[in-house]
Motif scaffolding. Structure first.
Motif, PDB file in Angstrom:
ATOM      1  N   ILE A 167      92.999  -0.781  16.287  1.00 43.19           N
ATOM      2  CA  ILE A 167      91.842  -1.636  16.573  1.00 43.19           C
ATOM      3  C   ILE A 167      90.665  -0.955  17.259  1.00 43.19           C
ATOM      4  CG2 ILE A 167      93.331  -3.675  16.740  1.00 43.19           C
ATOM      5  CD1 ILE A 167      92.917  -3.578  19.778  1.00 43.19           C
ATOM      6  N   LEU A 168      90.845   0.215  17.862  1.00 50.98           N
ATOM      7  CA  LEU A 168      89.751   0.798  18.630  1.00 50.98           C
ATOM      8  C   LEU A 168      89.243   2.110  18.052  1.00 50.98           C
ATOM      9  CD1 LEU A 168      87.908   0.466  21.074  1.00 50.98           C
ATOM     10  CD2 LEU A 168      89.626   1.646  22.469  1.00 50.98           C
ATOM     11  N   PRO A 170      89.052   3.457  15.054  1.00 48.46           N
ATOM     12  CA  PRO A 170      88.121   3.413  13.924  1.00 48.46           C
ATOM     13  C   PRO A 170      86.706   2.989  14.325  1.00 48.46           C
ATOM     14  CG  PRO A 170      90.195   2.341  13.369  1.00 48.46           C
ATOM     15  CD  PRO A 170      90.214   2.579  14.840  1.00 48.46           C
ATOM     16  N   LEU A 171      86.610   2.086  15.310  1.00 46.10           N
ATOM     17  CA  LEU A 171      85.300   1.602  15.734  1.00 46.10           C
ATOM     18  C   LEU A 171      84.553   2.662  16.530  1.00 46.10           C
ATOM     19  CD1 LEU A 171      86.335  -1.991  16.909  1.00 46.10           C
ATOM     20  CD2 LEU A 171      85.675  -1.224  14.619  1.00 46.10           C
ATOM     21  N   VAL A 172      85.260   3.349  17.433  1.00 45.08           N
ATOM     22  CA  VAL A 172      84.635   4.392  18.241  1.00 45.08           C
ATOM     23  C   VAL A 172      84.181   5.544  17.351  1.00 45.08           C
ATOM     24  CG1 VAL A 172      85.032   6.085  20.079  1.00 45.08           C
ATOM     25  CG2 VAL A 172      85.922   3.745  20.302  1.00 45.08           C
ATOM     26  N   ALA A 173      85.016   5.913  16.366  1.00 46.93           N
ATOM     27  CA  ALA A 173      84.649   6.993  15.446  1.00 46.93           C
ATOM     28  C   ALA A 173      83.409   6.617  14.640  1.00 46.93           C
ATOM     29  CB  ALA A 173      85.818   7.302  14.519  1.00 46.93           C
ATOM     30  N   ARG A 178      80.040   8.107  23.381  1.00 50.83           N
ATOM     31  CA  ARG A 178      80.912   8.534  24.468  1.00 50.83           C
ATOM     32  C   ARG A 178      80.812   7.587  25.666  1.00 50.83           C
ATOM     33  NH1 ARG A 178      84.421  10.264  22.065  1.00 50.83           N
ATOM     34  NH2 ARG A 178      85.340  10.947  24.042  1.00 50.83           N
ATOM     35  N   ASN A 179      80.047   6.530  25.514  1.00 54.18           N
ATOM     36  CA  ASN A 179      79.962   5.486  26.535  1.00 54.18           C
ATOM     37  C   ASN A 179      80.394   4.193  25.855  1.00 54.18           C
ATOM     38  OD1 ASN A 179      79.338   3.825  28.695  1.00 54.18           O
ATOM     39  ND2 ASN A 179      77.158   3.805  28.247  1.00 54.18           N
ATOM     40  N   VAL A 180      81.575   3.669  26.239  1.00 54.55           N
ATOM     41  CA  VAL A 180      82.176   2.562  25.514  1.00 54.55           C
ATOM     42  C   VAL A 180      82.340   1.363  26.444  1.00 54.55           C
ATOM     43  CG1 VAL A 180      84.174   1.797  24.173  1.00 54.55           C
ATOM     44  CG2 VAL A 180      83.411   4.182  24.026  1.00 54.55           C
ATOM     45  N   ILE A 181      81.780   0.233  26.043  1.00 46.54           N
ATOM     46  CA  ILE A 181      81.952  -1.019  26.780  1.00 46.54           C
ATOM     47  C   ILE A 181      82.857  -1.904  25.945  1.00 46.54           C
ATOM     48  CG2 ILE A 181      80.836  -3.002  27.834  1.00 46.54           C
ATOM     49  CD1 ILE A 181      78.650  -0.117  26.870  1.00 46.54           C
ATOM     50  N   VAL A 182      83.983  -2.300  26.511  1.00 48.06           N
ATOM     51  CA  VAL A 182      84.967  -3.105  25.790  1.00 48.06           C
ATOM     52  C   VAL A 182      84.961  -4.519  26.362  1.00 48.06           C
ATOM     53  CG1 VAL A 182      87.399  -3.387  25.179  1.00 48.06           C
ATOM     54  CG2 VAL A 182      86.410  -1.087  25.332  1.00 48.06           C
ATOM     55  N   CYS A 183      84.791  -5.489  25.470  1.00 46.42           N
ATOM     56  CA  CYS A 183      84.896  -6.898  25.841  1.00 46.42           C
ATOM     57  C   CYS A 183      86.135  -7.444  25.133  1.00 46.42           C
ATOM     58  CB  CYS A 183      83.632  -7.638  25.419  1.00 46.42           C
ATOM     59  SG  CYS A 183      83.634  -9.382  25.855  1.00 46.42           S
ATOM     60  N   PRO A 184      87.303  -7.423  25.787  1.00 46.54           N
ATOM     61  CA  PRO A 184      88.560  -7.663  25.064  1.00 46.54           C
ATOM     62  C   PRO A 184      88.879  -9.115  24.775  1.00 46.54           C
ATOM     63  CG  PRO A 184      89.005  -7.178  27.360  1.00 46.54           C
ATOM     64  CD  PRO A 184      87.525  -7.033  27.174  1.00 46.54           C
ATOM     65  N   GLY A 185      88.310 -10.050  25.528  1.00 41.00           N
ATOM     66  CA  GLY A 185      88.717 -11.441  25.365  1.00 41.00           C
ATOM     67  C   GLY A 185      90.088 -11.676  25.958  1.00 41.00           C
ATOM     68  N   ILE A 195      93.325   4.473  29.119  1.00 45.87           N
ATOM     69  CA  ILE A 195      94.230   5.520  28.664  1.00 45.87           C
ATOM     70  C   ILE A 195      94.386   5.526  27.143  1.00 45.87           C
ATOM     71  CG2 ILE A 195      95.507   5.576  30.839  1.00 45.87           C
ATOM     72  CD1 ILE A 195      97.751   4.013  29.488  1.00 45.87           C
ATOM     73  N   ALA A 196      93.571   4.751  26.443  1.00 45.11           N
ATOM     74  CA  ALA A 196      93.587   4.792  24.976  1.00 45.11           C
ATOM     75  C   ALA A 196      93.089   6.158  24.512  1.00 45.11           C
ATOM     76  CB  ALA A 196      92.712   3.682  24.401  1.00 45.11           C
ATOM     77  N   PRO A 197      93.795   6.831  23.623  1.00 46.31           N
ATOM     78  CA  PRO A 197      93.433   8.205  23.246  1.00 46.31           C
ATOM     79  C   PRO A 197      92.007   8.366  22.735  1.00 46.31           C
ATOM     80  CG  PRO A 197      95.626   7.672  22.429  1.00 46.31           C
ATOM     81  CD  PRO A 197      95.054   6.404  22.979  1.00 46.31           C
ATOM     82  N   SER A 198      91.506   7.397  21.971  1.00 49.99           N
ATOM     83  CA  SER A 198      90.182   7.563  21.360  1.00 49.99           C
ATOM     84  C   SER A 198      89.052   7.526  22.375  1.00 49.99           C
ATOM     85  CB  SER A 198      89.951   6.485  20.304  1.00 49.99           C
ATOM     86  OG  SER A 198      89.870   5.204  20.889  1.00 49.99           O
ATOM     87  N   ILE A 199      89.297   6.991  23.580  1.00 54.51           N
ATOM     88  CA  ILE A 199      88.237   6.932  24.595  1.00 54.51           C
ATOM     89  C   ILE A 199      88.685   7.594  25.897  1.00 54.51           C
ATOM     90  CG2 ILE A 199      87.068   4.906  23.660  1.00 54.51           C
ATOM     91  CD1 ILE A 199      88.619   3.159  25.596  1.00 54.51           C
TER      92      ILE A 199
END
Length: 335
Positions: A167-168, A170-173, A178-185, A195-199
């Motif tokens: 879920i994350l 593919p979107l970051v790629a 390199r600045n990621v704001i996550v609104c998870p709900g 600690i997600a590898p992509s970020i």
């Protein structure tokens, strides 16, 4: 854009309601003290193997709710941020907003140039991974000699990696930010995103909604002068943690064990810029304002905090259930 605006209108529904900031009310304070007494007596009876009638706690809670319903609220009306405003604010980052729709997990991504919508996969698979991650994290905390924390940590990393790839990543790629704001709900609120590898190497911000993130950005950085660290009773490592925090700052205090009372926390909130709390926590999904931290004289709950005239600019909550949540309308998160 329509997906972003639709999700944000629902998720920010509670932000349009005024926030209660009443003047100190002696009757409410007395009712909260009676509730604390009832909860403490219940805990002591449980520890002794006895059963205290739950009616005492329920009666105290009813009285707190009755008294707080009559209180007036301050002006808390806020505009809901649109996709256009988010694009003008996000800079060189990406705002990722997750939501659930018809049994699937979807997301919107917003950069300075575009807003896109993405269908990510079946909600059952994603939410199953989230539950497994939560269980594995608890096993890390409660590791035993037969299976040390390292084994559970490896399992957490494996599960996070799997969730990240679904879920994350593919979107970051796609965004290349390199600045990621996550609104998870509400569904993904308990995920340890940092600690997600992509970020792992990105600057990560977690926000309950785009509107609250936008308001926080507009506040600007705050100077840290005074720091207070308070350790509640019965939590292994809490006193050492708060003592270590107090040594990192020149104007800092550590309040431990019997001195870490609800009055001490309320007093510190009026006086400091950073409040660090290490204590047992409890989420009340049936009434999130009764969610609480265990202190020396009983629980400190949301109703106590709502009565504060001032809150520190930064609050660090090192507690059980700190990442737990209760979902309400529009996947807004309380807890």
């Amino acid at each position: 854009e329509r997906a972003f605006d639709w999700v944000e209108r629902g998720r920010s529904a509670l932000l349009r309601h005024p926030a209660a900031r009443p003047a100190p009310d002696p009757e409410v304070a007395a009712a909260l003290t009676r509730w604390r007494w009832a909860k403490s007596a219940e805990a002591e009876a449980r520890a002794a193997g006895d059963r205290l009638p739950a009616s005492q706690v329920r009666a105290a809670e009813r009285e707190v709710r009755r008294l707080t319903r009559r209180q007036s609220a301050a002006d808390g009306d806020h505009d809901v941020v649109s996709a256009e405003v988010a694009r003008s604010t996000v800079g060189d980052g990406v705002f990722v907003q997750f939501f659930r729709w018809k049994g699937e997990i979807h997301a919107t991504t917003t950069t300075r140039n575009w807003t896109g919508a993405h269908r990510l996969g079946a909600a059952a698979e994603v939410l199953g991974l989230v539950q497994s991650i939560t269980f594995a994290l608890r096993r890390v905390v409660r590791a035993s000699p037969s299976r040390p924390a390292l084994d559970h940590t490896v399992e957490v990393q494996r599960l996070i990696g799997r969730l990240d790839s679904l879920i994350l990543a593919p979107l970051v790629a796609l965004a290349g930010a390199r600045n990621v704001i996550v609104c998870p709900g509400s569904a993904l609120g308990g995920v340890p995103w940092s600690i997600a590898p992509s970020i792992a190497d990105a600057d990560v911000t977690i926000a309950p909604s785009a509107s609250s993130w936008h308001r926080a950005r507009n506040v600007g950085p705050q100077r840290v002068r005074k720091v207070a660290a308070l350790a509640g009773p019965g939590l292994p490592g809490a006193e050492a943690e708060c003592t270590a925090v107090s040594r990192l700052h020149t104007q800092a205090t550590a309040t431990l064990a019997a001195d870490a009372t609800t009055a001490a926390v309320s007093r510190a909130a009026r006086e400091v810029d950073v409040l660090h709390l290490a204590a047992h926590g409890l989420l009340r999904r049936d009434n999130p304002l009764f969610s609480s931290l265990t202190l020396a004289d009983g629980p400190l709950c949301g109703y106590d905090i709502a009565s504060w005239a001032r809150a520190p600019s930064v609050v660090v909550l090192s507690a059980c259930c700190a990442a737990a949540e209760a979902a309400v309308a529009g996947e807004e998160v309380l807890g």
